[in-house]
Scaffold this motif. Sequence first.
Motif, PDB file in Angstrom:
ATOM      1  N   ALA A  66       0.832  -1.200   0.000  1.00 19.46           N
ATOM      2  CA  ALA A  66       0.000   0.000   0.000  1.00 19.46           C
ATOM      3  C   ALA A  66       0.870   1.255   0.000  1.00 19.46           C
ATOM      4  O   ALA A  66       0.596   2.214  -0.733  1.00 19.46           O
ATOM      5  CB  ALA A  66      -0.931  -0.008   1.217  1.00 19.46           C
ATOM      6  N   GLY A  67       1.927   1.262   0.796  1.00 18.66           N
ATOM      7  CA  GLY A  67       2.842   2.407   0.833  1.00 18.66           C
ATOM      8  C   GLY A  67       3.547   2.605  -0.492  1.00 18.66           C
ATOM      9  O   GLY A  67       3.705   3.725  -0.975  1.00 18.66           O
ATOM     10  N   ALA A  69       2.427   1.635  -3.426  1.00 17.16           N
ATOM     11  CA  ALA A  69       1.442   2.089  -4.408  1.00 17.16           C
ATOM     12  C   ALA A  69       1.175   3.584  -4.245  1.00 17.16           C
ATOM     13  O   ALA A  69       1.081   4.326  -5.239  1.00 17.16           O
ATOM     14  CB  ALA A  69       0.140   1.299  -4.257  1.00 17.16           C
ATOM     15  N   ALA A  70       1.074   4.045  -2.992  1.00 16.79           N
ATOM     16  CA  ALA A  70       0.858   5.473  -2.755  1.00 16.79           C
ATOM     17  C   ALA A  70       2.056   6.291  -3.236  1.00 16.79           C
ATOM     18  O   ALA A  70       1.887   7.372  -3.829  1.00 16.79           O
ATOM     19  CB  ALA A  70       0.603   5.714  -1.275  1.00 16.79           C
ATOM     20  N   ALA A  71       3.264   5.785  -2.983  1.00 15.82           N
ATOM     21  CA  ALA A  71       4.469   6.502  -3.419  1.00 15.82           C
ATOM     22  C   ALA A  71       4.533   6.565  -4.939  1.00 15.82           C
ATOM     23  O   ALA A  71       4.878   7.608  -5.515  1.00 15.82           O
ATOM     24  CB  ALA A  71       5.718   5.826  -2.859  1.00 15.82           C
ATOM     25  N   GLU A  73       2.007   6.457  -6.984  1.00 16.64           N
ATOM     26  CA  GLU A  73       0.947   7.373  -7.428  1.00 16.64           C
ATOM     27  C   GLU A  73       1.400   8.820  -7.282  1.00 16.64           C
ATOM     28  O   GLU A  73       1.205   9.644  -8.195  1.00 16.64           O
ATOM     29  CB  GLU A  73      -0.316   7.121  -6.597  1.00 16.64           C
ATOM     30  CG  GLU A  73      -1.545   7.803  -7.119  1.00 16.64           C
ATOM     31  CD  GLU A  73      -2.793   7.406  -6.352  1.00 16.64           C
ATOM     32  OE1 GLU A  73      -3.571   8.318  -6.026  1.00 16.64           O
ATOM     33  OE2 GLU A  73      -2.970   6.207  -6.083  1.00 16.64           O
ATOM     34  N   ALA A  74       2.022   9.140  -6.159  1.00 20.21           N
ATOM     35  CA  ALA A  74       2.512  10.502  -5.934  1.00 20.21           C
ATOM     36  C   ALA A  74       3.611  10.846  -6.942  1.00 20.21           C
ATOM     37  O   ALA A  74       3.646  11.964  -7.485  1.00 20.21           O
ATOM     38  CB  ALA A  74       3.033  10.639  -4.506  1.00 20.21           C
TER      39      ALA A  74
END
Length: 101
Positions: A66-67, A69-71, A73-74
């Motif tokens: 999850a981390g 994927a968020a990174a 995306e950012a």
Amino acid sequence: RLAAQCAIMEETLSGHRRDGESAAEAAQKAAIGAADASVEAGIQAQFAASAATEAALRSTVDEFKAGRAAAMEAMMAGVKAMLAEQLAGLEGSLDSRVAGL
């Protein structure tokens, strides 16, 4: 008469010996049963600990994914913003050159 008394005493002692042996066998069987139960409890405790460890590792992996994927995306949002800025600059530069013709 003495021989009969000796025979009775011998039979009594033999009965006590058999009772003692039976009690000893029963105690041994009980000890073996308790040891088996203890081993089984230990195995079950190890299974439970393994399951808990597996759950914790899966949770850690899920958090990492999850981390990540968020990174990603950012980062992609930043790249898109940078490319949009560059494209706007190029369009502005092209418009200026075309206007200057």
